[in-house]
Design an enzyme around this catalytic site. Structure first.
Site, mmCIF file in Angstrom:
data_model
loop_
_atom_site.group_PDB
_atom_site.id
_atom_site.type_symbol
_atom_site.label_atom_id
_atom_site.label_comp_id
_atom_site.label_asym_id
_atom_site.label_seq_id
_atom_site.Cartn_x
_atom_site.Cartn_y
_atom_site.Cartn_z
ATOM 1 N N HIS A 366 -12.423 35.548 -5.059
ATOM 2 C CA HIS A 366 -12.863 34.161 -4.860
ATOM 3 C C HIS A 366 -14.332 34.093 -4.455
ATOM 4 C CE1 HIS A 366 -13.149 30.085 -3.384
ATOM 5 N NE2 HIS A 366 -13.545 30.566 -2.225
ATOM 6 N N ARG A 429 -7.227 43.793 0.465
ATOM 7 C CA ARG A 429 -8.668 44.022 0.361
ATOM 8 C C ARG A 429 -9.108 45.005 1.437
ATOM 9 N NH1 ARG A 429 -11.319 38.789 3.379
ATOM 10 N NH2 ARG A 429 -13.248 39.850 2.919
ATOM 11 N N ARG A 430 -10.374 45.397 1.397
ATOM 12 C CA ARG A 430 -10.992 46.286 2.394
ATOM 13 C C ARG A 430 -10.307 47.630 2.460
ATOM 14 N NH1 ARG A 430 -9.602 42.077 6.270
ATOM 15 N NH2 ARG A 430 -11.060 40.368 6.010
#
Lengths: 541, 263
Positions: A366, A429-430
Site C-alpha cells: 500500500h 512484513r518486516r
C-alpha cells in the site's frame, strides 16, 4: 524569477542521489527475500538495508524535494528573491550532515531498527541524532516559508497569496507540527536510552508519539505532488486550473484533518483505547475528502485543456489530451496509482478490514503504491518541469522521459499488486526470510518473484531518470524564460481572508490533535509500570 | 485582502469550519466512547461512565477472580542488555575464591569433561541468573540447588564475574567441519522457531542467552528435553520451552552435536 538556482539544485541533486542509492537497496531487498535467492546471507544485512532504505526514502528524499521545490515556489510565485538565503543553506547543510550521520551507524549494523524506530529496539545514538538534524534542517525551511509569505503579504495587502505558495506554506506547517511527535519520541524517550542514561522505555507511548508523525508525514510527502497537480499540470498541458478556491480548500483540509488520524496505525496496539481508535478512524475517512476534491478539479482542468485543443464528446476529449507531454503522462499515471492506493487505504482505515491485513505485506504494498508510485512519479514530473529553469539548459530527452515514467508506473504496479495479494494470503512484513519450500508458504512464491521483477523495473526507471537529469545538466544552454504556474479559469481578485491565511486552520489542527491525542498520551504518561527493558540492536556479543 | 475579521462568529468561514469540526469531533467521541461500547453486551459495562473509561483505554481491574498463579516457582531475574557488563577486579577475585567449590564438576579453569556446563568465558548475566534461579527454586537440580542455597546475591555476582573473566578454552571436541544445521541458521519459521543463532551468538546475541560453543552435547540435549517436557521451567516467558517443544528429536541431536563442536 528564480535567483537561488544553486540552492534549489543542491536540494534536488542530494534528494535524487540519495533516492538512487536507496532504490538500489530496495531492489536488492526485493531480491534477497524472494525465492530467486537461495538462503545464503546474513539476515542482519536485510534489516540494515531496510533501515537505510526507509530512512532515506522516508526522511531524507521527500524532505529535500519539498524544501527545494518550496524555495523554487517562493521565488517563482512571489516573484521576489528568497528571504533568508543563508538560513536556507544552513538548513540544507543540517539535512546533509544529519543524513550522513544517520547512515554511518546504519551501514555499520549498529542501528538496524527500521525507519519507524520500533522501541524497545534501540540502536546507536548517532542514528537518532542524524534524524533529528534532518528534521531541524527542515524546520528552518518551515520557518522560512512562513516568513516569506508574511513578508509578501505585507508588501501586497490587496492580492491573494498565489495558490502555489499558499499550498507550499500549508505543507510546511503540516510538516512542522507533524514532526513534533517523532521529535518528542526521539528526544525524550529514545535518546536517553540510546545514550545509556536509562535501560527501560515506554514502548507503547513511543508508538503513540510516532503515530502522530507517521500518518501526516505521508501528506507532507504528498503536498508537492498536489502542488504539481494544481499549479504545474494545467499550465503544462496548455489549459487552465478549474478552480483556485477548490485548491485552497483541499490544502486547508489537509492541514486540519491529516494530523489527528495516526492511531489507525495502532489498531492492533493494546495501549490505546478502542474509542480513540474509532475517533481517529472517523478523521481518517475525512482525509479522503481533499483527495476527492483534487481528483475532480484536476480532471476538470484536463477537460478544459482538451476542449481548448478541440477535444469533443463525453469521453472523446481524453484522446485529445497531449499524451506526448511527460507532465500529462506523469499526472495521469499518478492519478491511476492514487486511485488504487486510495482504495487500499480505505481498507486499512477500517478497523475490521484492517484486522485481516494488519502487519502483512499488504501494508508495504500500500505505502509503496501511494508514496513510491503516485507521489514520487510527480516528483519526477516536478524535476522535469523545473530542470531547464534551474540549469539554464534545455531538457530534450522527451522519449526517454516517457519511457522512464511508463517503466516507473509498470514497475510499481508489478511490484505492489502481488505485494498486496501475498498480504491477503497472510505473508507478514518486516521479515528477512520466508520458507517457500513449506507447503503453506509455497503459493506465495510466484507473486513474490513477480514483485521482485517489478523492483528491478523500478531500478531501471530510476537509472533512466537520473540519466535524463544528468543529460540536462550537460545540454546546450538555452533560456527557459520565467517559471510560471497554472492560471485558474477565474483569477481570484479578492478572496475571503480564511482562504488566504492559516491562523484559523492551524488552530483547528492543534485543537484536533489535542482532542484526539491528548488523553491517550496523558494517560500513558501517568500510568505506572508501562516501561519495558530495552533491546539494544547491534550490541556486541 | 478582505478586512473581515477572521476569528469571529460573524465570519461564516469561521463559524462553519469551527462548527463542523467541533460537531464531527463530538459526534465521533459520542459514538466511539459511549454508543459503540454500550452496543457490545459482552463488555459487561456498568453504565455510561464505565463505557467511557473502557473505550478511552483506562485500565480496569479484571472482573473475574485474580489471575491464576503457577504452582511452581518462576524466575524473578529481570534481564537487561547491559546487566553485569562492568568488569570489577575485586569481584572477580572474590569469585575466584568462591569458585573453588565449583571446580570439582565445572573444572578448575571452568572447563571439564564431566558433561556439566563449561563456564569459562560464559556471560556473567547467564551464570548469575542460573545461580539465582537455583537459589529461589525456579530451577531445580540435586547437585546445584544445595550449592546455591546459601550464596548471597553478591556471591553469585562474584562467581559470575569470575567465570566471565576466564578465557574460553576450546574443548577437545572442536570440529569446524560439522555443518551448521538449518535450525541454527534459519530456524523453522512455520513452527515459530527462530534460528538458535539469532539469540545465542552466531547471528546476534540477546541478553540472557548462554554461549553454547563447546558445551557438552549430553548437557545441551538433556536441557532441551527438559524444556520440552516442562521439567525445566526457569526460562523467562517460556522462551526456550516454546522453542524446545516444537523441535524434533533429530533437530535436538543436531543442535547438541553442532554446538559441542564449536569453539
Amino acid at each position: 524569477m528564480l535567483t537561488n538556482k544553486r540552492l534549489v539544485l543542491a536540494h534536488f541533486w542530494l534528494a535524487f542521489a540519495s533516492f538512487g542509492v536507496a532504490l538500489v537497496l530496495g531492489a536488492w531487498q526485493m531480491f534477497v527475500r524472494s525465492p530467486l535467492n537461495a538462503w545464503h546471507f546474513n539476515p542482519e544485512f536485510y534489516y540494515r538495508s531496510v533501515t537505510a532504505h526507509g530512512s532515506v526514502m522516508g526522511y531524507v528524499f521527500p524532505t529535500l524535494v519539498a524544501m527545494g521545490f518550496g524555495y523554487a515556489i517562493t521565488e517563482a510565485a512571489l516573484e521576489k528573491p528568497l528571504i533568508g538565503r543563508r538560513w536556507a543553506w544552513t538548513g540544507f547543510f543540517l539535512v546533509t550532515v544529519g543524513a550522513v550521520l544517520a547512515m554511518v551507524p546504519v551501514s555499520l549494523g549498529l542501528a538496524s531498527v527500521l525507519y519507524t524506530f520500533y522501541p524497545p529496539m534501540v540502536g546507536n545514538p548517532f542514528y537518532y541524532v542524524g534524524v533529528v538534524l534532518v528534521v531541524v534542517g527542515s524546520w528552518i525551511w518551515v520557518a522560512l516559508m512562513s516568513i516569506n509569505m508574511a513578508a509578501w503579504k505585507r508588501d501586497n495587502p490587496d492580492k491573494p497569496v498565489p495558490l502555489a505558495m499558499f499550498a507550499n506554506v500549508a505543507g510546511s506547517y503540516l510538516w512542522g507540527w507533524t514532526a513534533v511527535g517523532a521529535a518528542l519520541e526521539i528526544i525524550f524517550q529514545i535518546l536517553p536510552v540510546a545514550l545509556g542514561f536509562k535501560s527501560t522505555i515506554d514502548a507503547g507511548l513511543a508508538r503513540v508519539f510516532f503515530s502522530w508523525t507517521l500518518h501526516a508525514i505521508v501528506y507532507f510527502w504528498l503536498i508537492p505532488t498536489y502542488i504539481a497537480y494544481y499549479t504545474i499540470f494545467p499550465r503544462a498541458i496548455g489549459g487552465r486550473l478549474y478552480s483556485d478556491a477548490m485548491g485552497r480548500i483541499a490544502f486547508i483540509l489537509f492541514v486540519v484533518v491529516a494530523m489527528p488520524i495516526g492511531v489507525h496505525h495502532l489498531f492492533a496496539d493494546p495501549q490505546v483505547g478502542a474509542g480513540f481508535k474509532y475517533m481517529h478512524s472517523v478523521f481518517t475517512g475525512l482525509v479522503a475528502l481533499p483527495t476527492l476534491l483534487t481528483v475532480f478539479t484536476i480532471c476538470a482542468s484536463a477537460e478544459i485543456a482538451s476542449r481548448l485543443r478541440g477535444g469533443k464528446g463525453a469521453f472523446g476529449w481524453i484522446k485529445a489530451l497531449p499524451w506526448q507531454n511527460p507532465i500529462m503522462l506523469a499526472t495521469a499515471l499518478s492519478l491511476v496509482m492514487l486511485g488504487f492506493g486510495g482504495a487500499g487505504g480505505l481498507i486499512n482505515m477500517s478497523y475490521q478490514l484492517d484486522a485481516s491485513v494488519h502487519n502483512t505485506q499488504w501494508i508495504t504494498g500500500h505505502f509503496h503504491l501511494i508514496f513510491g508510485g503516485a507521489i514520487v512519479i510527480m516528483y519526477f514530473a516536478i524535476a522535469y518541469d523545473l530542470w531547464p529553469h534551474l540549469t539554464g539548459r534545455a531538457l530534450e530527452s522527451f522519449g526517454m522521459m516517457r519511457t522512464q515514467l511508463w517503466l516507473w508506473f509498470i514497475g510499481m504496479i508489478v511490484t505492489t499488486f502481488p505485494w498486496h495479494y501475498v498480504g491477503i494470503l497472510g505473508m507478514p512484513r518486516r521479515m528477512a526470510f520466508y520458507d517457500y519450500l513449506n507447503p503453506a508458504v509455497a503459493p506465495q512464491a510466484f507473486s513474490v518473484v513477480m514483485s521482485a521483477i517489478g523492483g528491478f523495473i523500478l531500478l531501471i526507471s530510476g537509472i533512466l531518470f537520473l540519466t535524463v537529469l544528468l543529460r540536462g545538466q550537460f545540454a546546450v544552454r538555452s533560456e527557459a524564460g520565467a517559471y510560471r504556474f497554472a492560471i485558474p479559469v477565474h483569477m481570484p481578485a479578492r478572496i475571503p481572508v480564511a482562504l488566504n491565511s492559516f491562523g484559523l486552520w492551524l488552530a483547528l489542527m492543534v485543537g484536533l490533535t489535542l482532542v484526539n491525542y491528548g488523553f491517550p498520551i496523558a494517560q500513558l504518561l501517568a500510568l505506572p509500570q508501562t516501561n519495558v527493558p530495552v533491546v539494544y540492536v547491534g550490541a556486541g556479543r | 485582502m478582505s478586512e473581515q475579521k477572521l476569528f469571529s462568529f460573524r465570519n461564516s468561514w469561521f463559524s462553519v469550519s469551527v462548527g463542523a469540526t467541533v460537531a464531527i469531533a463530538v459526534l465521533s467521541a459520542l459514538a466511539g466512547l459511549i454508543w459503540l461500547p454500550l452496543a457490545q453486551p459482552e463488555l459487561k459495562l456498568a453504565g455510561i461512565w464505565d463505557a467511557i473509561c473502557s473505550a478511552a483505554g483506562v485500565p480496569r481491574a479484571p472482573l473475574s477472580a485474580p489471575a491464576q498463579q503457577p504452582d511452581f516457582k518462576t524466575s524473578n531475574v529481570v534481564m537487561t542488555a547491559d546487566m553485569l557488563a562492568r568488569k570489577d577486579a575485586v569481584s572477580i577475585g572474590r569469585g575466584a575464591t568462591l569458585a573453588q567449590r565449583c571446580a570439582i564438576c565445572h573444572g578448575p579453569q571452568g572447563v571439564s569433561d564431566a558433561n556439566s556446563p563449561n563456564l569459562a568465558g560464559q556471560f556473567a548475566e547467564v551464570t548469575y541468573k542460573e545461580l539465582h534461579d537455583f537459589k529461589t527454586g525456579a530451577r531445580v537440580n540435586v547437585v546445584m540447588s544445595p550449592f546455591a542455597a546459601n550464596m548471597s546475591d553478591q556471591d553469585m555476582k562474584d562467581v559470575a564475574a569470575y567465570y566471565a573473566y576466564l578465557p574460553r578454552v576450546p574443548s577437545n571436541k572442536v570440529d569446524e567441519k560439522v555443518p551448521a544445521p538449518p535450525i541454527v541458521v534459519i530456524g523453522a519459521p512455520m513452527r515459530n522457531i527462530p534460528p538458535c543463532g539469532s539469540c545465542h551468538g552466531d547471528i546476534d546475541y540477546k541478553a540472557g542467552s548462554p554461549w553454547l560453543g563447546g558445551q557438552s552435547a549430553v548437557y545441551i540435549k538433556t536441557q532441551l528435553q527438559a524444556f520440552a517436557s516442562g521439567t525445566r521451567r526457569n526460562d523467562i516467558s517460556q522462551q526456550m520451552r516454546n522453542i524446545a517443544r516444537q523441535m524434533t528429536a533429530e533437530e535436538i541431536d543436531q543442535v547438541a552435536r553442532y554446538y559441542e563442536a564449536q569453539p
